[in-house]
Design a protein around this motif. Structure first.
Motif, PDB file in Angstrom:
ATOM      1  N   UNK A   1      26.030 -22.882 -21.121  1.00  0.00           N
ATOM      2  CA  UNK A   1      25.009 -23.126 -22.130  1.00  0.00           C
ATOM      3  C   UNK A   1      24.447 -21.826 -22.665  1.00  0.00           C
ATOM      4  N   UNK A   2      23.371 -21.892 -23.461  1.00  0.00           N
ATOM      5  CA  UNK A   2      22.831 -20.687 -24.100  1.00  0.00           C
ATOM      6  C   UNK A   2      22.221 -19.678 -23.136  1.00  0.00           C
ATOM      7  N   UNK A  46      29.707 -23.415 -32.106  1.00  0.00           N
ATOM      8  CA  UNK A  46      28.813 -22.552 -32.883  1.00  0.00           C
ATOM      9  C   UNK A  46      28.341 -21.361 -32.041  1.00  0.00           C
ATOM     10  N   UNK A  47      28.334 -20.148 -32.645  1.00  0.00           N
ATOM     11  CA  UNK A  47      27.858 -18.948 -31.959  1.00  0.00           C
ATOM     12  C   UNK A  47      26.991 -18.105 -32.890  1.00  0.00           C
ATOM     13  N   UNK A  62      25.060 -11.884 -30.765  1.00  0.00           N
ATOM     14  CA  UNK A  62      25.452 -11.698 -29.368  1.00  0.00           C
ATOM     15  C   UNK A  62      26.645 -12.549 -28.952  1.00  0.00           C
ATOM     16  N   UNK A  63      27.208 -13.310 -29.910  1.00  0.00           N
ATOM     17  CA  UNK A  63      28.407 -14.125 -29.635  1.00  0.00           C
ATOM     18  C   UNK A  63      28.161 -15.179 -28.560  1.00  0.00           C
ATOM     19  N   UNK A  64      26.922 -15.715 -28.533  1.00  0.00           N
ATOM     20  CA  UNK A  64      26.563 -16.722 -27.540  1.00  0.00           C
ATOM     21  C   UNK A  64      26.147 -18.019 -28.224  1.00  0.00           C
ATOM     22  N   UNK A  65      25.973 -19.078 -27.415  1.00  0.00           N
ATOM     23  CA  UNK A  65      25.593 -20.375 -27.943  1.00  0.00           C
ATOM     24  C   UNK A  65      24.216 -20.330 -28.606  1.00  0.00           C
ATOM     25  N   UNK A  66      23.994 -21.305 -29.485  1.00  0.00           N
ATOM     26  CA  UNK A  66      22.720 -21.431 -30.193  1.00  0.00           C
ATOM     27  C   UNK A  66      21.905 -22.528 -29.536  1.00  0.00           C
ATOM     28  N   UNK A  67      20.771 -22.177 -28.917  1.00  0.00           N
ATOM     29  CA  UNK A  67      19.891 -23.174 -28.319  1.00  0.00           C
ATOM     30  C   UNK A  67      19.363 -24.092 -29.416  1.00  0.00           C
ATOM     31  N   UNK A  68      19.284 -25.395 -29.133  1.00  0.00           N
ATOM     32  CA  UNK A  68      18.835 -26.350 -30.158  1.00  0.00           C
ATOM     33  C   UNK A  68      18.317 -27.615 -29.491  1.00  0.00           C
ATOM     34  N   UNK A  88      26.121 -30.082 -36.219  1.00  0.00           N
ATOM     35  CA  UNK A  88      26.286 -28.969 -35.296  1.00  0.00           C
ATOM     36  C   UNK A  88      25.198 -27.967 -35.623  1.00  0.00           C
ATOM     37  N   UNK A  89      24.154 -27.861 -34.793  1.00  0.00           N
ATOM     38  CA  UNK A  89      23.000 -27.008 -35.130  1.00  0.00           C
ATOM     39  C   UNK A  89      23.362 -25.531 -35.219  1.00  0.00           C
TER      40      UNK A  89
END
Length: 426
Positions: free
Chosen positions: A68-69, A343-344, A348-354, A392-393
């Protein structure tokens, strides 16, 4: 970055070429140091000193949940599978991998040699989902194969990285089912004993910056002795330490250039950064770039990762805008297993918290809705587009990119005939 292996007129050119050729060996040994365990479940710590570089190999470690993020160790992580990881040392003899009945579930164990060639697979696509025993041996072993072994894999060298992926669904209890499957994956000797052994990794795997020349030479020399060059490749090594000292930081930095700028153009803003099957052949520059940026990538017969950083007009994707990705009727991804769009954040090439805790969307997403004409529209934006939308947020007010993961891609993708739809401003 120009290909340094094509220019050897000066000591600097020769050093750059040698680094490009040998960097995959160094990066693989760095990853071994970073991902092997200090502690064995029954044999204890590999060394009493907490600062020791001793680690256990020939044993599996597992992640038991989807990332996860808050997970920041791996860039561009996937949100579809959990991982099982093992480093094999075949110098003392073969290792037998036991895997259980996986039912109908997607799973794969991808085997990479020390040069990052994804040379073999065990799993749904190649060997099926039945219980099986896989014998992996090094180049110098010529013994008898036990009758209960399902398949034999010959490694070109003594070091092998196994990266396992097992699909996890969103259904209740599925994570626990996968954990039970992971617990049954084991590495043993031919006599059935635990194959675990201690190795000195010689370096701190947490640092991704250019190493000191002496350390680089030590790691590469040790890896070369166990994993010689293959396929007629001519190795330009060793190189003068003074020149190596000046070229290591420069080459390491240049190889960090966006891989998308060097990947295959798939059209409509999509690119394919990694296009290997089982061996990189003579493309040592791409091999080095991938080792620096995407180490551990599967071959495209197992999985493809088309990436989009721009919209239909060639403009960078940004969370201040809303986008639609529309697959026409009957025109969705063609896969033998499954697909997902992830989605990134670009920063930082990481997940987007949503609020949905949704980091990917795909053919297994509960409630995925097709249009009346059979098309599939996915909305990529920061604000909720409302009921009935496949959302997709995206991150608000910052750049992002998406990766279309295709597991067991079919011929349209593998032969580059598939028409990838563009992301259009909504």
């Amino acid at each position: 970055m120009t290909d340094p292996t094509t220019s050897t007129d000066t000591p600097r050119d020769m050093a750059a070429g040698a680094i490009v050729q040998t960097l995959p060996l160094f990066e693989m040994m760095r990853m071994r140091a970073a991902t092997t365990a200090r502690r064995h479940r029954t044999l204890g710590f590999a060394a009493a000193d907490p600062g020791s570089r001793m680690r256990w190999v020939n044993q599996f470690t597992h992640t038991h949940r989807r990332l996860g993020p808050d997970d920041r160790e791996v860039v561009s992580p996937n949100n579809d599978t959990v991982y099982s990881n093992a480093w094999l040392d075949l110098s003392a003899g073969p290792v037998v991998i036991d895997t259980p009945d996986m039912g109908e579930r997607y799973w794969t164990l991808g085997l990479l040699d020390a040069w990052t060639n994804p040379f073999a697979y065990v799993g749904r696509r190649t060997t099926g989902n039945r219980p099986q025993r896989t014998l992996v041996h090094g180049p110098d072993w010529h013994g008898d194969v036990p009758p209960d072994v399902s398949q034999v894999i010959a490694s070109p060298g003594d070091d092998v990285w196994i990266i396992g992926r097992i699909l996890v669904d969103e259904s209740p209890g599925d994570v626990d089912e996968v954990r039970a499957l992971q617990a049954q994956i084991a590495a043993r000797r031919l006599d059935g004993s635990d194959a675990a052994m201690r190795v000195d990794t010689l370096l701190d795997g947490r640092s991704a910056s250019a190493p000191e020349p002496a350390l680089y030479r030590t790691i590469v020399d040790a890896a070369l002795a166990r994993n010689p060059v293959q396929g007629g490749e001519r190795l330009h090594w060793p190189v003068d330490d003074d020149v190596l000292a000046s070229e290591l930081p420069r080459v390491f930095e240049q190889l960090r250039e966006s891989e998308q700028a060097h990947g295959r153009d798939l059209g409509n803003g999509w690119t394919l950064a990694v296009e290997v099957r089982t061996h990189w052949g003579d493309d040592v520059l791409t091999r080095a770039r991938v080792a620096r940026n995407f180490i551990g990538a599967l071959g495209i017969d197992e999985a493809m990762y088309p990436t989009a950083e721009v919209d239909a007009d060639g403009q960078p994707l940004h969370g201040s805008h809303a986008y639609e990705l529309r697959f026409p009727p009957g025109g969705g991804p063609r896969v033998g297993a499954f697909w997902s769009l992830t989605m990134y954040r670009r920063s930082d090439c990481l997940f987007v918290a949503n609020p949905l805790a949704r980091y990917s969307i795909g053919d297994r997403t509960p409630g995925l809705r097709a249009e009346p004409d059979g098309s599939l529209a996915i909305r990529l934006q920061a604000r909720d587009p409302g009921p009935g939308s496949n959302w997709l947020p995206a991150p608000p007010d910052e750049p992002f990119y998406v990766v279309l993961r295709l597991y067991q891609p079919q011929a349209d993708h593998l032969e580059f005939r598939y028409a990838y739809p563009a992301l259009r401003r909504a």
